[in-house]
Design a protein around this motif. Structure first.
Motif, PDB file in Angstrom:
ATOM      1  N   LEU A 205      -4.583   4.369   3.704  1.00 29.66           N
ATOM      2  CA  LEU A 205      -4.232   3.463   2.746  1.00 29.66           C
ATOM      3  C   LEU A 205      -4.618   3.234   1.485  1.00 29.66           C
ATOM      4  O   LEU A 205      -5.600   2.667   1.578  1.00 29.66           O
ATOM      5  CB  LEU A 205      -3.636   2.560   3.450  1.00 29.66           C
ATOM      6  CG  LEU A 205      -2.949   3.355   5.300  1.00 29.66           C
ATOM      7  CD1 LEU A 205      -2.417   1.780   5.805  1.00 29.66           C
ATOM      8  CD2 LEU A 205      -1.760   3.858   4.993  1.00 29.66           C
ATOM      9  N   ILE A 206      -3.956   3.461   0.620  1.00 28.38           N
ATOM     10  CA  ILE A 206      -4.042   2.473  -0.641  1.00 28.38           C
ATOM     11  C   ILE A 206      -3.354   1.264  -1.156  1.00 28.38           C
ATOM     12  O   ILE A 206      -2.778   1.319  -1.583  1.00 28.38           O
ATOM     13  CB  ILE A 206      -4.144   4.071  -1.737  1.00 28.38           C
ATOM     14  CG1 ILE A 206      -4.279   5.194  -1.384  1.00 28.38           C
ATOM     15  CG2 ILE A 206      -4.709   3.809  -2.970  1.00 28.38           C
ATOM     16  CD1 ILE A 206      -5.922   5.172  -1.443  1.00 28.38           C
ATOM     17  N   PRO A 207      -4.117   0.355  -0.969  1.00 27.99           N
ATOM     18  CA  PRO A 207      -3.580  -0.861  -1.285  1.00 27.99           C
ATOM     19  C   PRO A 207      -2.876  -0.770  -2.755  1.00 27.99           C
ATOM     20  O   PRO A 207      -3.274   0.003  -4.544  1.00 27.99           O
ATOM     21  CB  PRO A 207      -4.523  -1.278  -1.618  1.00 27.99           C
ATOM     22  CG  PRO A 207      -6.095  -1.087  -2.047  1.00 27.99           C
ATOM     23  CD  PRO A 207      -6.130   0.246  -1.341  1.00 27.99           C
TER      24      PRO A 207
ATOM     25  N   ILE B  73      -5.248   8.673   8.367  1.00 24.59           N
ATOM     26  CA  ILE B  73      -4.272   8.814   6.774  1.00 24.59           C
ATOM     27  C   ILE B  73      -4.651   7.589   6.431  1.00 24.59           C
ATOM     28  O   ILE B  73      -5.347   6.698   7.029  1.00 24.59           O
ATOM     29  CB  ILE B  73      -2.865   8.803   6.728  1.00 24.59           C
ATOM     30  CG1 ILE B  73      -2.155   9.005   5.631  1.00 24.59           C
ATOM     31  CG2 ILE B  73      -1.988   7.871   7.736  1.00 24.59           C
ATOM     32  CD1 ILE B  73      -0.964   9.788   5.330  1.00 24.59           C
TER      33      ILE B  73
ATOM     34  N   PHE C  60       1.304  -1.842   0.075  1.00 24.90           N
ATOM     35  CA  PHE C  60       0.229  -0.220  -0.126  1.00 24.90           C
ATOM     36  C   PHE C  60       0.790   1.475  -0.436  1.00 24.90           C
ATOM     37  O   PHE C  60       2.312   0.616   0.225  1.00 24.90           O
ATOM     38  CB  PHE C  60      -1.332   0.213   1.353  1.00 24.90           C
ATOM     39  CG  PHE C  60       0.021  -0.156   2.253  1.00 24.90           C
ATOM     40  CD1 PHE C  60       0.439   1.107   2.711  1.00 24.90           C
ATOM     41  CD2 PHE C  60       0.094  -1.224   3.178  1.00 24.90           C
ATOM     42  CE1 PHE C  60       1.427   0.402   4.192  1.00 24.90           C
ATOM     43  CE2 PHE C  60       0.461  -1.262   4.823  1.00 24.90           C
ATOM     44  CZ  PHE C  60       1.265  -0.329   5.425  1.00 24.90           C
ATOM     45  N   MET C  61      -0.359   2.543  -0.515  1.00 28.98           N
ATOM     46  CA  MET C  61       1.090   4.038   0.377  1.00 28.98           C
ATOM     47  C   MET C  61       0.088   4.640   0.902  1.00 28.98           C
ATOM     48  O   MET C  61      -1.597   4.572   0.453  1.00 28.98           O
ATOM     49  CB  MET C  61       0.901   4.684  -1.795  1.00 28.98           C
ATOM     50  CG  MET C  61       2.036   3.963  -2.023  1.00 28.98           C
ATOM     51  SD  MET C  61       3.704   4.488  -1.589  1.00 28.98           S
ATOM     52  CE  MET C  61       4.809   2.527  -2.056  1.00 28.98           C
ATOM     53  N   PRO C  62       1.054   5.492   1.612  1.00 36.98           N
ATOM     54  CA  PRO C  62      -0.883   6.249   2.275  1.00 36.98           C
ATOM     55  C   PRO C  62      -0.912   7.647   1.081  1.00 36.98           C
ATOM     56  O   PRO C  62      -0.091   7.869  -0.008  1.00 36.98           O
ATOM     57  CB  PRO C  62       0.448   6.876   3.177  1.00 36.98           C
ATOM     58  CG  PRO C  62       1.781   6.720   2.561  1.00 36.98           C
ATOM     59  CD  PRO C  62       1.680   5.353   1.924  1.00 36.98           C
ATOM     60  N   MET C  63      -1.458   8.407   1.232  1.00 40.64           N
ATOM     61  CA  MET C  63      -2.215   9.850   1.225  1.00 40.64           C
ATOM     62  C   MET C  63      -2.446  10.294   2.015  1.00 40.64           C
ATOM     63  O   MET C  63      -3.467   9.996   2.291  1.00 40.64           O
ATOM     64  CB  MET C  63      -2.555   8.504   0.043  1.00 40.64           C
ATOM     65  CG  MET C  63      -3.006   9.454  -1.016  1.00 40.64           C
ATOM     66  SD  MET C  63      -4.128   9.859  -2.546  1.00 40.64           S
ATOM     67  CE  MET C  63      -5.155  11.283  -2.583  1.00 40.64           C
ATOM     68  N   ARG C  64      -2.613  11.320   1.667  1.00 46.04           N
ATOM     69  CA  ARG C  64      -3.228  12.541   2.608  1.00 46.04           C
ATOM     70  C   ARG C  64      -4.870  12.213   1.493  1.00 46.04           C
ATOM     71  O   ARG C  64      -4.852  11.929   0.998  1.00 46.04           O
ATOM     72  CB  ARG C  64      -2.557  14.203   2.241  1.00 46.04           C
ATOM     73  CG  ARG C  64      -1.182  13.740   3.086  1.00 46.04           C
ATOM     74  CD  ARG C  64      -1.890  13.430   4.964  1.00 46.04           C
ATOM     75  NE  ARG C  64      -0.954  13.430   6.302  1.00 46.04           N
ATOM     76  CZ  ARG C  64      -0.851  13.335   7.096  1.00 46.04           C
ATOM     77  NH1 ARG C  64      -1.883  13.166   7.775  1.00 46.04           N
ATOM     78  NH2 ARG C  64      -0.175  13.562   8.378  1.00 46.04           N
ATOM     79  N   GLY C  65      -5.404  13.546   2.245  1.00 46.33           N
ATOM     80  CA  GLY C  65      -6.627  14.267   1.573  1.00 46.33           C
ATOM     81  C   GLY C  65      -7.796  12.763   2.404  1.00 46.33           C
ATOM     82  O   GLY C  65      -7.551  12.295   2.588  1.00 46.33           O
TER      83      GLY C  65
ATOM     84  N   ILE D  60      -5.881   4.814   8.459  1.00 49.95           N
ATOM     85  CA  ILE D  60      -5.146   4.271  10.076  1.00 49.95           C
ATOM     86  C   ILE D  60      -5.185   5.364  10.572  1.00 49.95           C
ATOM     87  O   ILE D  60      -5.201   6.649   9.947  1.00 49.95           O
ATOM     88  CB  ILE D  60      -4.132   3.264  10.167  1.00 49.95           C
ATOM     89  CG1 ILE D  60      -2.242   4.156   9.684  1.00 49.95           C
ATOM     90  CG2 ILE D  60      -4.029   1.946   8.741  1.00 49.95           C
ATOM     91  CD1 ILE D  60      -1.089   3.527   8.926  1.00 49.95           C
TER      92      ILE D  60
ATOM     93  N   ASN E 289      -1.425   8.214  12.076  1.00 47.46           N
ATOM     94  CA  ASN E 289      -0.694   7.965  11.262  1.00 47.46           C
ATOM     95  C   ASN E 289       0.090   7.652  12.707  1.00 47.46           C
ATOM     96  O   ASN E 289       0.207   8.237  13.570  1.00 47.46           O
ATOM     97  CB  ASN E 289      -0.435   9.679  10.950  1.00 47.46           C
ATOM     98  CG  ASN E 289       0.827   9.459  10.994  1.00 47.46           C
ATOM     99  OD1 ASN E 289       2.645   8.879  11.373  1.00 47.46           O
ATOM    100  ND2 ASN E 289       1.648  11.086  10.790  1.00 47.46           N
TER     101      ASN E 289
ATOM    102  N   TRP F 142     -10.164   0.641   0.167  1.00 46.19           N
ATOM    103  CA  TRP F 142      -8.866   1.190   1.212  1.00 46.19           C
ATOM    104  C   TRP F 142      -9.186   0.781   2.665  1.00 46.19           C
ATOM    105  O   TRP F 142     -10.423   0.998   2.827  1.00 46.19           O
ATOM    106  CB  TRP F 142      -9.438   2.958   0.186  1.00 46.19           C
ATOM    107  CG  TRP F 142      -9.254   3.183  -1.354  1.00 46.19           C
ATOM    108  CD1 TRP F 142      -8.572   2.011  -1.410  1.00 46.19           C
ATOM    109  CD2 TRP F 142      -9.312   3.980  -1.155  1.00 46.19           C
ATOM    110  NE1 TRP F 142      -8.891   2.654  -3.069  1.00 46.19           N
ATOM    111  CE2 TRP F 142      -9.175   3.864  -3.303  1.00 46.19           C
ATOM    112  CE3 TRP F 142     -10.121   5.552  -1.188  1.00 46.19           C
ATOM    113  CZ2 TRP F 142      -9.096   4.964  -4.067  1.00 46.19           C
ATOM    114  CZ3 TRP F 142     -10.541   6.409  -2.112  1.00 46.19           C
ATOM    115  CH2 TRP F 142      -9.405   6.148  -3.277  1.00 46.19           C
ATOM    116  N   ARG F 143      -8.227   1.534   2.967  1.00 46.36           N
ATOM    117  CA  ARG F 143      -8.479   1.817   4.972  1.00 46.36           C
ATOM    118  C   ARG F 143      -7.539   3.058   5.532  1.00 46.36           C
ATOM    119  O   ARG F 143      -7.020   3.358   4.462  1.00 46.36           O
ATOM    120  CB  ARG F 143      -6.883   0.628   5.562  1.00 46.36           C
ATOM    121  CG  ARG F 143      -7.519  -0.836   4.864  1.00 46.36           C
ATOM    122  CD  ARG F 143      -8.366  -1.324   5.603  1.00 46.36           C
ATOM    123  NE  ARG F 143      -9.196  -2.804   5.423  1.00 46.36           N
ATOM    124  CZ  ARG F 143      -9.309  -2.789   4.105  1.00 46.36           C
ATOM    125  NH1 ARG F 143     -10.240  -1.847   3.792  1.00 46.36           N
ATOM    126  NH2 ARG F 143      -9.614  -4.526   3.857  1.00 46.36           N
TER     127      ARG F 143
END
Lengths: 268, 249, 268, 249
Positions: free
Chosen positions: C148-150, C146, C114-119, C135, C137, C132-133
C-alpha cells in the motif's frame, strides 16, 4: 470496420458487460443487434448509472444481474422495465454508488485487486455488498475503517463515440470514463458517427482525446448511434422519444410493441 | 414587481445557505439548487467578493470537468467542493437518505433510481443541503427503508462532510450532528409550525413560534428575475420560462 | 497573469514540491526564480523521475529530500549535483518506482489514504520505504502480500504547458500526469508558452486536453519556458545545452559558473 | 553485403526472443531493443502474420499512449504488454537487477539514476529481456548491492512476469526461475565459453561447448539494413547513421 451484427457476436451468455452513463456516449445502435443476437444471462455494469439501453436489455430478458449506482430515464422518470424486474425479483441487484463503480474499474485499469474508498461506512449499500471488504486503514494507529472495492473486469465494454480513424483510434474527448471502461475490459466494441481519414494521434490536439486502438477490439459506423440519447458536440437528446418509450414500456405489451416498431432514425 | 413566488423563496434561501462557499456542485435536473447557486454567484459579483464557482452535472455549459464522470467525486475527495445538494425518496430524522426504494431490499415494492454518488458525497462534502420540495410524511419518515447515505457517522469514521440544512417546500431545518437530528429554523410564507408537524413523520426540535423564512429584498429579487433566469435558461429552459411567466403577472 | 517571481513566492521552506518528468513539460523558466526566492529545505517529488531542474535545485542547496524513481540527464548522463549530494549524504532519499509515485498521487486525487500496488515485494526499494505498508490482500483466502502506497499530497506543483486561456484553463494535451499532479497538490503554478483568447473549454476538441482552472492557482507566460528541455508539439530538446550543463556541473565551481552565466534564451 | 556487425547480431537475437509477442514496450534511449522490435514487426508483416505493436517511451512517433506516463504501467498491469527490456548497473545470478548504485544504500559511492519502473514491470510483464551490452564482472556480479527488482519471487507473491533471457555483447542466456539462475545458450561470434566465464562473476549453467548465436540470413539482414534502419532513424538518428556507416563498407 465491421457491421453492428459482427460486433454483437462478441457477446456470450453470462458475460459481464460495461455500458456508459446516458450523457457519455451510449451505443443505442447496438441495443437491437444485441437483442437479436440473443446472448442472455448478462451481468450489466453501468458506468456509473444506466438508462434506456439497460432498461431495454432487461425488458428483452437478457439480464441476470445489474451492478449500478442508479437506473433512470432522467427527465422521463423511472426505468419501467428495470423497476418491474426489481419488483418481480427477476434480476439480481448489486446496488453501488458512482465512485465505487469508478474505483472497481480503476483497480482493473491498474492491475490491482482492489481500490480503497472513503464513504460507504454505515450505508445499506455496503451492507448488501458481500463482495466488498472493510479493513482498518493500516496507516492510522487508531481504528479507521475503510472500504475496499474489488476490481471490476468486464468481459465486454460497449459505447458510442463521435469518430475513429483508420488505425482504430477512437476520439472520446473528455469522456474519460469510456477510456476507463476500455482499460478494464477484455473486449471493447465501439460504434462511431464517422471514420476520419487522418490519424487522430498525429495531431497533439486531437490526440489528447483519443482512446488508442490498443484498447479497441472492433469498430462499426452507426450515424446517430446514440439516438434517442444525444452525443456531446454532435446532437441533443431526443427527450420526446425517451418520453414515448417511458410511456409505452409501462406494460409488457407496450414495451414489446415499442421494440417492434420504433427503430433508430438512421435505420428507418 | 409582482409578489414573491414560493420557488423564489427557495432559491433565495439556497443562496443564503451557500454563503461563503468557493465551489458548489449541482446534480442533474436540479433547477432550484442551480438557480440558488447562480444567485449567490451574481450577488458576490455585485459585491466584488471572492467569486463562486458552480459545476452543474450534465450541463455542457457549466461543465468544468475534463476527466469523465469520476472527476466530480475525485474533486470532492480532494476537498475542492464545498457544497452539494441531495434529495431523497425518504429522509428521516437522523438525516439518513433513501434513494433506493420502499419496502424490503432488494425486492422493493417501489424502486427509485438508486443511490448515485450519495454514499460518498454525503461523507466528504462539508455543506450538504438536503432539498426536497414535496413536504409530506411519505417523504419525511421516522426511519428510512434503505440507508443510501447516513446523516451521521460513528466516531472514528472518516466524515468531514454531512448535512448542513434541510430545505423543503414548507420550511427550513438546520442539522445538529451531535444528536443527530433536525431543528426547525423557519417556515415559509403561508405555512406554520402546525403544517410542518402534520406533514413530518420524524421528530424534530423547534421553538414555540418559529420565524418566517427571510424574504429577498427588491435588489436581490431583481437580480434573480433578470440575470439569474437568463443564465438558468441555458440549462433549464422550461423551468426558467415557467418561473418567468409566474412572476410576470 | 502573473510574473515568474510572483509564482515563486508560493514556495515556502520545507514544502513538498511536485515536478514533472523531462518530456512532460518541465517549467525550467521557474528554476531560477525559485532559486532567487530562496525557500529551501524542500522535499521534491519527481513525477515520476527528475532531471535538470531537480539537479539545479539540489546544486543550489534548496533540497532536503528527493522522492523519485530516478534522476538523470538522459543522453547527457547522470545528474552530477544529485549524484554528488547522494555521495556526500547531503540529501535524504526516498527511492521509489514510477508506478508507486503515480499511485501516491492517485490516492491524493481520489481522497484516499493509500493505493494498493503490485510488484515491489522483495525489492530494496520497498525495504527502505518505512512509509509504505504491506498487507495481505483481503480478497484472497490464502496469503497474498500487496504493498500500500500512502497518498502523496504536494504543497505545490510546478510545470510548463503550451497554452492557457483567459479563464485560467491550461491545455496539457495527453500529458495527463500534469493533471494528476495538480489534482493532488494544494497549489499549482503553471508557466505557458502563450495565452489564447478563446476559451479552451468551449470547443470539445481542445477541452479534451484541458486542466480546468479549478486546479490552477497561478499562471505566468514564459516563452520557451521548458528550455533546454523540449515541449511536445512546440520545440525539441536542446541536447547540446544539457550536455554543456552536464560537463560544467561536474564541479562545484563549474555548476556555480553555469548557473551564473547561462540563461534561458528568452531571458538572454 | 558487408560482414555482419556485432550489433546486428544483437538486434536479430532480440527479434528472435520477441517472436510471438503482440505488444512490446521499449524504454527510452534503447536503440538496439527498439531495432529488434522493429525488425520483428517487419518480419511479421512480410509473413502476413499477426501484427506486432511497438511502444517506444519518449518517442512522439511511437507513442500510442494518451493517459500520461502512468499508462505504460497500467497497460502492463492489464496484461497488455508482452515484452519489455531491462538493463542494470549490476545484474546477479538470481536475475536481480540493480539500477540504484554501488555500495551501501543510501550513501552509495556510485549512484545510478534509479529504479524507474523496474520494481513493477519486472513483476508483471511476462517476457522481460535483460539486455546489457557491456559484459564484464563489474556488471554481472555475484550479488547486487541493491535489489531494484528481484529475478524470482517467493511462492504466493503475485508474479506473472519476470526474466526470460539475458542478452549481452558476448552471449545469450536463458533464465530458469525454479533455481533461479541463468543458463548460457550461445556465445556471439568472436567469443567463447572462456570469455564469458572470465567476465561473469556469478555462476551459471552451460554446456561444454556452447553454440554460436544464430546469425541472420541475407533476407533478414537486408530488411534490417533497409526498412528497419529507416524506421529507427526517426527516434535514434545517430545510432542509425552509425550502424549504416559501419555496415556500408
Amino acid at each position: 470496420m465491421s457491421g453492428l451484427r459482427a460486433l454483437a457476436k462478441h457477446i456470450e451468455p453470462g458475460m459481464r458487460i460495461a455500458l456508459p452513463v446516458d450523457y457519455a456516449g451510449v451505443s443505442m445502435a447496438m441495443t437491437r443487434p444485441m437483442i437479436e443476437h440473443g446472448a442472455g444471462d448478462l451481468h450489466l455494469v453501468c458506468v456509473p448509472t444506466g438508462g434506456l439501453q439497460v432498461d431495454q436489455l432487461i425488458g428483452s430478458g437478457l439480464v441476470r444481474m445489474v451492478e449500478t449506482s442508479a437506473v433512470t430515464l432522467g427527465e422521463a422518470g423511472g426505468a419501467p422495465r428495470f423497476n418491474k424486474a426489481v419488483k418481480d425479483g427477476a434480476i439480481e441487484l448489486r446496488d453501488a454508488t458512482c465512485p465505487a463503480i469508478h474505483a472497481g474499474l480503476m483497480a482493473a485499469q491498474k492491475g490491482s485487486p482492489f481500490m480503497p474508498m472513503r464513504g460507504l461506512i454505515g450505508t445499506d449499500v455496503l451492507r448488501y455488498r458481500d463482495d466488498w471488504r472493510v479493513i482498518d486503514n493500516p496507516f492510522e494507529p487508531t481504528g479507521d475503517p475503510i472500504v475496499l472495492i474489488p476490481a471490476i473486469k468486464p468481459d465486454v465494454a460497449v459505447f458510442h463515440a463521435p469518430m475513429a480513424d483508420r488505425n482504430g483510434n477512437v476520439w472520446i474527448g473528455r469522456r474519460r470514463e469510456l477510456a476507463a471502461m476500455a482499460y478494464a475490459s477484455k473486449t471493447t466494441l465501439v460504434t462511431v458517427e464517422r471514420i476520419v481519414e487522418e490519424s487522430l494521434l498525429r495531431d497533439e490536439i486531437t490526440a489528447a482525446g483519443v482512446l488508442p486502438a490498443l484498447y479497441v477490439s472492433e469498430i462499426a459506423v452507426a450515424p446517430k448511434g446514440a439516438w434517442p440519447y444525444g452525443l456531446w458536440g454532435e446532437y441533443p437528446t431526443d427527450t420526446a422519444e425517451i418520453m414515448r418509450y417511458a410511456a409505452a414500456a409501462r406494460t409488457d405489451e407496450g414495451f414489446a410493441n415499442y421494440m417492434r416498431r420504433s427503430q433508430p432514425e438512421s435505420a428507418s | 414587481m409582482s409578489d414573491i413566488h414560493p420557488r423564489e423563496v427557495l432559491i433565495c434561501t439556497i443562496a443564503r445557505l451557500l454563503d461563503g462557499v468557493r465551489h458548489v456542485a449541482v446534480g442533474a435536473s436540479s433547477p432550484i439548487p442551480a438557480a440558488g447557486a447562480m444567485l449567490l454567484r451574481a450577488l458576490k459579483e455585485r459585491q466584488d467578493a471572492r467569486p463562486v464557482r458552480i459545476s452543474i452535472l450534465g450541463s455542457l455549459e457549466h461543465n468544468f470537468f475534463t476527466n469523465g464522470s469520476a472527476e466530480l467525486f475525485d474533486c470532492a475527495g480532494q476537498g475542492r467542493i464545498d457544497a452539494f445538494f441531495l434529495g431523497g425518496g425518504q429522509i428521516d430524522g437522523r438525516g439518513n437518505v433513501n434513494l433506493v426504494g420502499v419496502g424490503d431490499y432488494p425486492q422493493t415494492s417501489v424502486r427509485w433510481p438508486g443511490s448515485f454518488g450519495a454514499a460518498y458525497l454525503y461523507f466528504v462534502v462539508p455543506r450538504v443541503i438536503l432539498f426536497r420540495e414535496e413536504h409530506t410524511s411519505r417523504v419525511f419518515v421516522d426511519k428510512v427503508d434503505f440507508i443510501s447515505a447516513p446523516g451521521a457517522s460513528d466516531e472514528g469514521v472518516y466524515r468531514p462532510g454531512g448535512p448542513y440544512a434541510l430545505l423543503t417546500g414548507k420550511g427550513l431545518f438546520s442539522f445538529d450532528k451531535s444528536r443527530p437530528g433536525f431543528t426547525l429554523e423557519s417556515t415559509h410564507p403561508g405555512f406554520g409550525l402546525a403544517d410542518i408537524l402534520e406533514s413530518t413523520e420524524f421528530a424534530f426540535e423547534h421553538g414555540e413560534h418559529p420565524a418566517t423564512t427571510a424574504l429577498p429584498d427588491t435588489a436581490t429579487l431583481e437580480l434573480l428575475r433578470g440575470r439569474v433566469l437568463d443564465e438558468l435558461e441555458e440549462t433549464y429552459p422550461e423551468f426558467a420560462a415557467e418561473l418567468r411567466r409566474a412572476t410576470a403577472r
